[in-house]
Design a protein around this motif. Structure first.
Motif: not given
Length: 504
Positions: A490-497, A430-433, A464-466
């Motif tokens: 957290g901090g209203n940052q939502h992980l994208r997968v 999986l690619h995470l961003s 390190r953002k991805m």
């Protein structure tokens, strides 16, 4: 489109083109005047190993190629087209779509020469041209020419499709390749997270012609690029006729377990009448002709919504105890913008999913049919419904129908979004961003192992953002994507997968 800004089309070069002072560099780029059209084209920046047939293949879709001169040491070539019109169409087309040979961008412009005077004694070049012209006029090359052209004797091609924004089905391949001869058998599969196919012609010469004309071409405008090689196999063994493999010589073969046979609505969509999928797409490879190329050059958008096929999918064999509209929205949202989801009230192992158009529906179907979701192999087909109805006002359907038309989570809202280039089949990696700066590898490993799978490997990108994370199976990765795409870190940052084509 990459590289359009610097395609050297129409740059007039001095008379030193042939006498050795021009080395293919851009030193003369500044003296830009409109060169007058000529049927001789000057091609620069060729890769060292480029062959004459590869250079000829650039001109093939636009008309007859009548001569070629390659300047090996300078990475340049001159290509003479049969008519000036063909040359103009070719230059116009390649102004909008940068041509590539062996993945290297090459530059094409009109030459000052109005024709090529090459040594007629150069028999090899003449043989190649003769073979190509025989191919183009629909004849078969003579035997000595066949030998000159047939570096390969296999009738089987291996086809890889890059940048697969729209689905490419077995029927689409059959339609494109049958223009070059009788297609006997096709097997499609996913390898290294890329859609691939093996395609067998009745005759190796047809395979040679198809490779020459189609390698590096796009099936649809600026996407779905064909990469074609000869297979070491000389005969394919097809056991089943379904949407993954087909033996056209043996229509009696069974569909095989768990594999849908060809859905009639899909078959109709791809049938060879004038409504066929490729016939509808301006600039598609459909008739591999100057007209198609010119339409593409005019920059028309590929694949306007198909009439006759809706954007609604029927998904069956779902795990009715686990599945929710939200989980279907997330998984199918990898391949398009899901508008509505309805789990069927009387048959909770089935659902209708409305995508924003027929192409997205087709794309989701080609990637998700036969995948595992909550432990069950799901079946995805095109539905006869034109849309998914919402429950009537005041009617409680236990939350089985959800409207996502205004969802902020659609991945493909923005035209030209780079998400279009990053659509891959389900894979274990999986690619995470959108990873917050303070989140560590251990945090992410723990988060992903909590979805019920085991993490096999992990790698941060430089900023390190991805990151890439590899689960032990495709099913585990699919589950993790459903559970963690849009997870609040957290901090209203939502992980994208999303699924990745890379491995770690």
């Amino acid at each position: 489109m990459d590289g359009i800004g610097n395609v050297g089309v129409g740059v007039k070069r001095g008379s030193d083109e042939l006498n050795g002072t021009s080395n293919g560099s851009d030193s003369k780029k500044l003296r830009v005047e409109e060169a007058s059209p000529s049927r001789v084209l000057h091609i620069r920046k060729l890769p060292n190993e480029a062959s004459e047939t590869e250079v000829i293949a650039l001109g093939l879709p636009f008309g007859k190629v009548t001569n070629i001169l390659t300047l090996k040491g300078k990475n340049q070539a001159f290509l003479e087209m049969g008519t000036e019109e063909a040359a103009i169409t070719m230059v116009n087309y390649y102004t909008t779509v940068t041509p590539h040979i062996r993945n290297v961008p090459v530059f094409i412009q009109y030459s000052n020469h109005k024709e090529l005077k090459t040594d007629a004694g150069n028999q090899r070049t003449q043989a190649v041209l003769q073979a190509v012209s025989a191919v183009q006029s629909g004849g078969s090359p003579s035997s000595d020419v066949q030998e000159a052209l047939a570096a390969a004797s296999s009738p089987v091609l291996r086809i890889i499709i890059d940048n697969m924004f729209y689905p490419v089905t077995l029927d689409v391949l059959q339609q494109i390749f049958s223009k070059f001869g009788t297609v006997m058998k096709i097997i499609t599969f996913t390898k290294n997270n890329q859609f691939q196919a093996l395609l067998q012609f009745s005759d190796p010469v047809n395979a040679q012609q198809a490779k020459l004309a189609l390698d590096g071409q796009n099936i649809y405008n600026s996407c779905c690029t064909l990469r074609i090689d000869f297979s070491k196999l000389v005969n394919l063994n097809v056991k089943y006729n379904n949407d993954k493999s087909r033996d056209y010589t043996r229509p009696e073969l069974p569909a095989g377990d768990g594999q849908p046979s060809i859905d009639p609505s899909v078959a109709a969509a791809f049938s060879k009448d004038s409504n066929s999928l490729l016939g509808k797409i301006p600039g598609a490879l459909s008739p591999l002709s100057a007209a198609a190329a010119a339409a593409a050059a005019a920059g028309r958008v590929a694949l306007a919504g198909q009439s006759g096929s809706s954007g609604v999918l029927l998904v069956s064999n779902l795990n009715d105890e686990m599945v929710t509209p939200q989980s279907l929205f997330t998984l199918f949202g990898v391949y398009g913008d899901v508008q509505r989801v309805k789990i069927l009230y009387n048959k909770k192992d089935s659902a209708l999913i409305q995508m924003s158009d027929a192409n997205q529906a087709q794309l989701a179907m080609s990637h998700l049919n036969g995948q595992k979701m909550y432990g069950k192999i799901i079946r995805v087909t095109l539905s006869k419904h034109q849309s998914v109805a919402l429950p009537r006002d005041g009617l409680d359907d236990q939350g089985l129908t959800k409207d996502y038309a205004n969802s902020p989570l659609h991945r493909f809202k923005k035209p030209g979004s780079k998400n279009f280039q990053n659509i891959f089949p389900p894979s274990s990696t999986l690619h995470l961003s959108n990873i917050p700066q303070d989140v560590t590898e251990d945090d992410l490993r723990l988060l992903f192992s909590n979805t019920g799978g085991s993490v096999k490997a992990f790698k941060f990108f430089q900023d390190r953002k991805m990151a890439l994370i590899q689960m032990s199976t495709v099913e585990e990765a699919t589950q993790a994507l459903i559970d963690l795409h849009n997870y609040n870190m957290g901090g209203n940052q939502h992980l994208r997968v999303s699924f990745s084509k890379s491995t770690i």
